[in-house]
Design a protein around this motif. Structure first.
Motif, PDB file in Angstrom:
ATOM      1  N   GLY A 260       0.783  -1.221   0.000  1.00 52.61           N
ATOM      2  CA  GLY A 260       0.000   0.000   0.000  1.00 52.61           C
ATOM      3  C   GLY A 260       0.819   1.277   0.000  1.00 52.61           C
ATOM      4  O   GLY A 260       0.250   2.374  -0.009  1.00 52.61           O
ATOM      5  N   ILE A 261       2.152   1.161   0.011  1.00 54.01           N
ATOM      6  CA  ILE A 261       3.004   2.352  -0.012  1.00 54.01           C
ATOM      7  C   ILE A 261       3.060   2.917  -1.430  1.00 54.01           C
ATOM      8  O   ILE A 261       3.271   2.179  -2.398  1.00 54.01           O
ATOM      9  CB  ILE A 261       4.428   2.017   0.483  1.00 54.01           C
ATOM     10  N   ASP A 262       2.872   4.205  -1.547  1.00 50.98           N
ATOM     11  CA  ASP A 262       2.866   4.866  -2.854  1.00 50.98           C
ATOM     12  C   ASP A 262       4.257   4.766  -3.504  1.00 50.98           C
ATOM     13  O   ASP A 262       5.273   5.114  -2.893  1.00 50.98           O
ATOM     14  CB  ASP A 262       2.472   6.337  -2.684  1.00 50.98           C
ATOM     15  N   LYS A 263       4.296   4.286  -4.741  1.00 48.71           N
ATOM     16  CA  LYS A 263       5.564   4.094  -5.461  1.00 48.71           C
ATOM     17  C   LYS A 263       6.251   5.413  -5.804  1.00 48.71           C
ATOM     18  O   LYS A 263       7.465   5.442  -6.051  1.00 48.71           O
ATOM     19  CB  LYS A 263       5.304   3.318  -6.764  1.00 48.71           C
ATOM     20  N   THR A 264       5.485   6.488  -5.792  1.00 45.13           N
ATOM     21  CA  THR A 264       6.090   7.770  -6.159  1.00 45.13           C
ATOM     22  C   THR A 264       7.140   8.222  -5.140  1.00 45.13           C
ATOM     23  O   THR A 264       8.053   8.965  -5.479  1.00 45.13           O
ATOM     24  CB  THR A 264       5.005   8.854  -6.293  1.00 45.13           C
ATOM     25  N   TYR A 265       7.006   7.757  -3.892  1.00 49.89           N
ATOM     26  CA  TYR A 265       8.018   8.093  -2.890  1.00 49.89           C
ATOM     27  C   TYR A 265       9.382   7.531  -3.291  1.00 49.89           C
ATOM     28  O   TYR A 265      10.409   8.207  -3.191  1.00 49.89           O
ATOM     29  CB  TYR A 265       7.619   7.534  -1.518  1.00 49.89           C
TER      30      TYR A 265
ATOM     31  N   ILE B 255      11.962   5.677   4.012  1.00 44.98           N
ATOM     32  CA  ILE B 255      10.619   5.576   3.436  1.00 44.98           C
ATOM     33  C   ILE B 255       9.881   4.349   3.963  1.00 44.98           C
ATOM     34  O   ILE B 255       8.806   4.462   4.562  1.00 44.98           O
ATOM     35  CB  ILE B 255      10.673   5.535   1.887  1.00 44.98           C
ATOM     36  N   THR B 256      10.472   3.158   3.749  1.00 45.85           N
ATOM     37  CA  THR B 256       9.766   1.916   4.065  1.00 45.85           C
ATOM     38  C   THR B 256       9.500   1.769   5.560  1.00 45.85           C
ATOM     39  O   THR B 256       8.355   1.556   5.976  1.00 45.85           O
ATOM     40  CB  THR B 256      10.574   0.712   3.552  1.00 45.85           C
ATOM     41  N   ILE B 257      10.553   1.878   6.371  1.00 47.52           N
ATOM     42  CA  ILE B 257      10.388   1.659   7.813  1.00 47.52           C
ATOM     43  C   ILE B 257       9.456   2.700   8.447  1.00 47.52           C
ATOM     44  O   ILE B 257       8.570   2.341   9.231  1.00 47.52           O
ATOM     45  CB  ILE B 257      11.760   1.621   8.506  1.00 47.52           C
ATOM     46  N   PRO B 258       9.610   4.013   8.143  1.00 48.29           N
ATOM     47  CA  PRO B 258       8.632   4.971   8.702  1.00 48.29           C
ATOM     48  C   PRO B 258       7.197   4.692   8.278  1.00 48.29           C
ATOM     49  O   PRO B 258       6.263   4.921   9.061  1.00 48.29           O
ATOM     50  CB  PRO B 258       9.116   6.317   8.156  1.00 48.29           C
ATOM     51  N   MET B 259       7.001   4.205   7.027  1.00 57.11           N
ATOM     52  CA  MET B 259       5.654   3.898   6.571  1.00 57.11           C
ATOM     53  C   MET B 259       5.061   2.684   7.292  1.00 57.11           C
ATOM     54  O   MET B 259       3.842   2.541   7.397  1.00 57.11           O
ATOM     55  CB  MET B 259       5.661   3.646   5.057  1.00 57.11           C
ATOM     56  N   LEU B 260       5.925   1.795   7.775  1.00 56.13           N
ATOM     57  CA  LEU B 260       5.463   0.605   8.487  1.00 56.13           C
ATOM     58  C   LEU B 260       5.245   0.855   9.976  1.00 56.13           C
ATOM     59  O   LEU B 260       4.761  -0.022  10.687  1.00 56.13           O
ATOM     60  CB  LEU B 260       6.474  -0.535   8.317  1.00 56.13           C
ATOM     61  N   ARG B 261       5.617   2.024  10.439  1.00 54.66           N
ATOM     62  CA  ARG B 261       5.527   2.307  11.873  1.00 54.66           C
ATOM     63  C   ARG B 261       4.106   2.175  12.421  1.00 54.66           C
ATOM     64  O   ARG B 261       3.917   1.647  13.524  1.00 54.66           O
ATOM     65  CB  ARG B 261       6.081   3.702  12.150  1.00 54.66           C
ATOM     66  N   PRO B 262       3.048   2.634  11.710  1.00 49.68           N
ATOM     67  CA  PRO B 262       1.690   2.430  12.248  1.00 49.68           C
ATOM     68  C   PRO B 262       1.339   0.952  12.423  1.00 49.68           C
ATOM     69  O   PRO B 262       0.699   0.582  13.419  1.00 49.68           O
ATOM     70  CB  PRO B 262       0.795   3.091  11.189  1.00 49.68           C
ATOM     71  N   VAL B 263       1.754   0.115  11.480  1.00 46.42           N
ATOM     72  CA  VAL B 263       1.476  -1.319  11.588  1.00 46.42           C
ATOM     73  C   VAL B 263       2.224  -1.911  12.777  1.00 46.42           C
ATOM     74  O   VAL B 263       1.679  -2.724  13.543  1.00 46.42           O
ATOM     75  CB  VAL B 263       1.870  -2.045  10.285  1.00 46.42           C
ATOM     76  N   VAL B 264       3.483  -1.522  12.950  1.00 41.50           N
ATOM     77  CA  VAL B 264       4.282  -2.004  14.077  1.00 41.50           C
ATOM     78  C   VAL B 264       3.635  -1.591  15.396  1.00 41.50           C
ATOM     79  O   VAL B 264       3.570  -2.384  16.352  1.00 41.50           O
ATOM     80  CB  VAL B 264       5.726  -1.463  13.987  1.00 41.50           C
TER      81      VAL B 264
END
Length: 324
Positions: free
Chosen positions: A207-212, A230-239
């Motif tokens: 679900g992470i936007d590829k434009t990043y 990019i990846t790890i900060p975007m996964l922070r809510p799931v974590v």
């Protein structure tokens, strides 16, 4: 009527629809949720009537459960006091909390980086193969896994002892040597649950936007920098959500892992005995239903307090990532 609507628009409020209209609109969704509601009511809420068992000295007088329950003497907190005053209380509480804390950290970190590695594979067929291979152990029962572990750790013909003796060492009776079992249990737990835990992160990664990433590549960011910023900060809510949910079970232990895998070995009790195995042995040896129920109620109460407390802390500092 027009003035009222205008006033409502100015106040930022919408007129509330009649109950019948709202009920008719939400009826399909309510019917869709009805089977799940019935299941929870029967399996989760109806048995909660038994929470009074820990406060009684439950005795079996007849085949009627309710008759036995009401005829048993009320003892208050006696069962809880007996548990905390027992010689094994500190050991099993320590083991349960430390193991679960380790499981939470290891499983979150390992599953997150495994999901990132699978997501970064360019060969999608290979990624699907690896994902399926990692998922298979999750479907194995602890009985099957206990025999697989025994094939490695058997004192006579175990693979691990065969390797040790081949290189000039002496075979070890792993089922009486408790020093290595904390590591064994952590590794086995991580291996069995890795595939299941990875799926959650893979769905979040998709679900992470590829434009990043495209913007990062144009700025000259390396693959590791893309993952780090990019990846790890975007996964922070799931974590955060998974961590809060895991705290609810920090006072519980996987019975199969701690009972079946060590093969109920007495010399290993100091490192493998946890609350769930203690309750099982108390129930099987002494038939003490009240004590077992008291410990189970304590587990649920501690889990509820931890999950509410952790959610409040997260909500205070980052409301968008709180569970509720």
């Amino acid at each position: 009527m027009e003035i009222k609507k205008t006033d409502l628009r100015k106040n930022g409020k919408k007129p509330k629809k009649p109950f019948s209209q709202r009920f008719k609109k939400n009826l399909p969704l309510m019917l869709f949720c009805l089977p799940g509601f019935i299941w929870f009511a029967v399996m989760s809420y109806l048995p909660m009537f038994g929470v009074i068992i820990p406060f009684k000295d439950y005795k079996v007088f007849s085949k009627n459960f309710f008759y036995n329950l009401f005829q048993s003497d009320w003892v208050g907190l006696k069962n809880f006091k007996f548990f905390f005053q027992s010689n094994d209380a500190w050991v099993i509480i320590r083991n349960t909390i430390l193991y679960n804390a380790t499981f939470i950290v290891v499983n979150i970190v390992l599953a997150m980086f495994t999901a990132i590695a699978l997501h970064e594979l360019l060969n999608r067929k290979a990624a699907k193969f690896y994902q399926t291979s990692l998922f298979l152990p999750y479907f194995l029962s602890w009985v099957v896994i206990s025999y697989a572990v025994f094939a490695f750790l058997s004192p006579d013909k175990g693979l691990l002892n065969a390797l040790i003796t081949r290189f000039g060492g002496h075979s070890i009776n792993w089922y009486t040597n408790k020093s290595w079992w904390p590591i064994f249990l952590v590794v086995i737990n991580a291996w069995k649950g890795l595939g299941y835990n990875t799926v959650v992160y893979l769905s979040a990664l998709s679900g992470i936007d590829k434009t990043y990433y495209e913007a990062a590549v144009m700025d000259g960011a390396s693959k590791w920098e893309q993952i780090k910023y990019i990846t790890i900060p975007m996964l922070r809510p799931v974590v955060t959500v998974l961590f809060i949910m895991s705290l609810a079970n920090i006072f519980r232990a996987d019975f199969g892992l701690f009972y079946q895998v060590p093969r109920d070995s007495g010399p290993l009790y100091s490192v493998t005995n946890v609350i769930d195995t203690y309750v099982f042995r108390a129930l099987m040896k002494n038939g003490d239903i009240s004590l077992s129920s008291a410990v189970s109620l304590l587990q649920s109460a501690v889990g509820a307090v931890l999950i509410i407390g952790a959610n409040k802390i997260v909500k205070r500092y980052d409301p968008e990532r709180s569970l509720f």
